[in-house]
Design a protein around this motif. Sequence first.
Motif, PDB file in Angstrom:
ATOM      1  N   GLN A   6      98.005  82.807  25.108  1.00 20.80           N
ATOM      2  CA  GLN A   6      99.050  81.869  25.470  1.00 20.80           C
ATOM      3  C   GLN A   6     100.290  82.632  25.950  1.00 20.80           C
ATOM      4  O   GLN A   6     100.863  83.420  25.210  1.00 20.80           O
ATOM      5  CB  GLN A   6      99.397  81.001  24.255  1.00 20.80           C
ATOM      6  CG  GLN A   6      98.269  80.068  23.829  1.00 20.80           C
ATOM      7  CD  GLN A   6      97.880  79.089  24.922  1.00 20.80           C
ATOM      8  OE1 GLN A   6      98.744  78.510  25.579  1.00 20.80           O
ATOM      9  NE2 GLN A   6      96.583  78.898  25.117  1.00 20.80           N
ATOM     10  N   LEU A   7     100.671  82.399  27.192  1.00 19.38           N
ATOM     11  CA  LEU A   7     101.857  83.027  27.758  1.00 19.38           C
ATOM     12  C   LEU A   7     102.756  81.941  28.333  1.00 19.38           C
ATOM     13  O   LEU A   7     102.270  80.928  28.842  1.00 19.38           O
ATOM     14  CB  LEU A   7     101.474  83.994  28.884  1.00 19.38           C
ATOM     15  CG  LEU A   7     100.781  85.304  28.524  1.00 19.38           C
ATOM     16  CD1 LEU A   7     100.488  86.069  29.800  1.00 19.38           C
ATOM     17  CD2 LEU A   7     101.629  86.139  27.601  1.00 19.38           C
ATOM     18  N   ASP A   8     104.036  82.169  28.249  1.00 22.02           N
ATOM     19  CA  ASP A   8     104.977  81.290  28.930  1.00 22.02           C
ATOM     20  C   ASP A   8     105.072  81.762  30.371  1.00 22.02           C
ATOM     21  O   ASP A   8     105.603  82.846  30.636  1.00 22.02           O
ATOM     22  CB  ASP A   8     106.343  81.363  28.241  1.00 22.02           C
ATOM     23  CG  ASP A   8     107.395  80.502  28.941  1.00 22.02           C
ATOM     24  OD1 ASP A   8     107.055  79.839  29.942  1.00 22.02           O
ATOM     25  OD2 ASP A   8     108.554  80.510  28.488  1.00 22.02           O
ATOM     26  N   PRO A   9     104.564  80.970  31.332  1.00 20.75           N
ATOM     27  CA  PRO A   9     104.574  81.438  32.727  1.00 20.75           C
ATOM     28  C   PRO A   9     105.970  81.722  33.246  1.00 20.75           C
ATOM     29  O   PRO A   9     106.136  82.489  34.199  1.00 20.75           O
ATOM     30  CB  PRO A   9     103.928  80.271  33.485  1.00 20.75           C
ATOM     31  CG  PRO A   9     103.169  79.509  32.462  1.00 20.75           C
ATOM     32  CD  PRO A   9     103.948  79.657  31.181  1.00 20.75           C
ATOM     33  N   TYR A  10     106.972  81.100  32.634  1.00 22.30           N
ATOM     34  CA  TYR A  10     108.336  81.236  33.129  1.00 22.30           C
ATOM     35  C   TYR A  10     109.151  82.274  32.351  1.00 22.30           C
ATOM     36  O   TYR A  10     110.356  82.372  32.531  1.00 22.30           O
ATOM     37  CB  TYR A  10     109.031  79.872  33.105  1.00 22.30           C
ATOM     38  CG  TYR A  10     108.266  78.832  33.878  1.00 22.30           C
ATOM     39  CD1 TYR A  10     108.236  78.861  35.274  1.00 22.30           C
ATOM     40  CD2 TYR A  10     107.527  77.862  33.225  1.00 22.30           C
ATOM     41  CE1 TYR A  10     107.510  77.932  35.993  1.00 22.30           C
ATOM     42  CE2 TYR A  10     106.791  76.922  33.938  1.00 22.30           C
ATOM     43  CZ  TYR A  10     106.781  76.965  35.317  1.00 22.30           C
ATOM     44  OH  TYR A  10     106.048  76.044  36.032  1.00 22.30           O
ATOM     45  N   GLY A  18     100.855  86.332  36.548  1.00 21.10           N
ATOM     46  CA  GLY A  18      99.603  86.228  35.817  1.00 21.10           C
ATOM     47  C   GLY A  18      99.080  84.805  35.752  1.00 21.10           C
ATOM     48  O   GLY A  18      97.876  84.552  35.924  1.00 21.10           O
ATOM     49  N   ALA A  19      99.997  83.866  35.490  1.00 22.55           N
ATOM     50  CA  ALA A  19      99.593  82.462  35.418  1.00 22.55           C
ATOM     51  C   ALA A  19      99.088  81.954  36.766  1.00 22.55           C
ATOM     52  O   ALA A  19      98.099  81.208  36.845  1.00 22.55           O
ATOM     53  CB  ALA A  19     100.772  81.616  34.929  1.00 22.55           C
ATOM     54  N   GLU A  20      99.759  82.352  37.841  1.00 22.20           N
ATOM     55  CA  GLU A  20      99.342  81.929  39.175  1.00 22.20           C
ATOM     56  C   GLU A  20      98.006  82.554  39.573  1.00 22.20           C
ATOM     57  O   GLU A  20      97.156  81.897  40.180  1.00 22.20           O
ATOM     58  CB  GLU A  20     100.418  82.289  40.203  1.00 22.20           C
ATOM     59  CG  GLU A  20     101.626  81.385  40.165  1.00 22.20           C
ATOM     60  CD  GLU A  20     101.258  79.970  40.562  1.00 22.20           C
ATOM     61  OE1 GLU A  20     101.175  79.693  41.773  1.00 22.20           O
ATOM     62  OE2 GLU A  20     101.037  79.142  39.654  1.00 22.20           O
ATOM     63  N   GLU A  50      96.442  88.976  34.532  1.00 21.38           N
ATOM     64  CA  GLU A  50      96.610  87.577  34.140  1.00 21.38           C
ATOM     65  C   GLU A  50      97.365  87.436  32.817  1.00 21.38           C
ATOM     66  O   GLU A  50      98.059  86.442  32.598  1.00 21.38           O
ATOM     67  CB  GLU A  50      95.244  86.889  34.037  1.00 21.38           C
ATOM     68  CG  GLU A  50      94.559  86.719  35.380  1.00 21.38           C
ATOM     69  CD  GLU A  50      93.290  85.885  35.284  1.00 21.38           C
ATOM     70  OE1 GLU A  50      92.935  85.445  34.170  1.00 21.38           O
ATOM     71  OE2 GLU A  50      92.655  85.668  36.344  1.00 21.38           O
ATOM     72  N   THR A  51      97.222  88.404  31.946  1.00 16.69           N
ATOM     73  CA  THR A  51      97.902  88.338  30.643  1.00 16.69           C
ATOM     74  C   THR A  51      99.191  89.152  30.631  1.00 16.69           C
ATOM     75  O   THR A  51      99.773  89.375  29.576  1.00 16.69           O
ATOM     76  CB  THR A  51      96.964  88.839  29.530  1.00 16.69           C
ATOM     77  OG1 THR A  51      96.472  90.152  29.860  1.00 16.69           O
ATOM     78  CG2 THR A  51      95.786  87.897  29.345  1.00 16.69           C
ATOM     79  N   ALA A  52      99.620  89.597  31.808  1.00 17.12           N
ATOM     80  CA  ALA A  52     100.888  90.322  31.967  1.00 17.12           C
ATOM     81  C   ALA A  52     100.919  91.629  31.191  1.00 17.12           C
ATOM     82  O   ALA A  52     101.977  92.111  30.812  1.00 17.12           O
ATOM     83  CB  ALA A  52     102.071  89.439  31.565  1.00 17.12           C
TER      84      ALA A  52
END
Length: 276
Positions: A6-10, A18-20, A50-52
């Motif tokens: 779980q990552l905060d895309p912002y 990563g989210a995009e 993707e997971t930064a």
Amino acid sequence: MTEPRQLDPYASPKTFYGAELRRLREAAGLTQSQLGERAFCSGTYVGQFETAVRRPQPDTSRLFDEILGSGEHLQRLCRLARENKYPDYFADAAELEQMATEISEYAPLLVPGLLQTEGYARAITRAGLPLVSDAEVEEIVRARMGRQHVLESAVRPRMWVVVHEAVLRVPMGGSTVMREQLCHIADLMRSHTVFAQVLPFGSAADAPVNGMLSVMTFDDAPLTVYVENAHTGQLIDEPALVARYQKSYDLVRAAALPPKASLALIESVAEEYTTP
């Protein structure tokens, strides 16, 4: 394959990238491994973007855009995500050293950044960038000190450093700064945080390595080498060339004084800096 987390895309440009990437990949019906195969990399590598965990790479982003039909979307996000507090040529190496399980470094001219005291870092930054403002110098010093948290971690990398004797003898910042710096290295050696050796002047000809060299080892990735000269640096992962650099580092380490003798020399030179 890197499991989703779980990552905060912002939270940052890197997490948004990563989210995009994940959104576009899933919309195309591809797994991480399938995308990686088409982009000439591993599924684990895709998952790290993707997971930064890793910063986006320009060339890989271009391939992702071509494969996923996303125009230049990921390339534009890559440029935003690569804005960094470190010089661009070093930013990827700084990221990798936080992930390494072992770092083997040779320093011919300056104390390695992970071992520098604040005073020493300030002195060499001011010497190397004489025209920048004091605020910019302090920003660089803070970034360098921030890198050193990796040595305080419970899962810190094993670090083996060989420094040329010239590193000890050139009084960067003056006697007080140098004494503090050498005592700091000695403390790190005594606490077994770092294994260090000194390459003495008399043995330097047996290990002709011209510049700074760092070999980084990882649990789930091949060895990577970082080499640096004034104002530029380069990451090297081509296996044959990495092997040659590894052999060069082995020669340097073999020519250097043993750790106990190196510690004694470092402490002796530190005492010399207290002599009027």
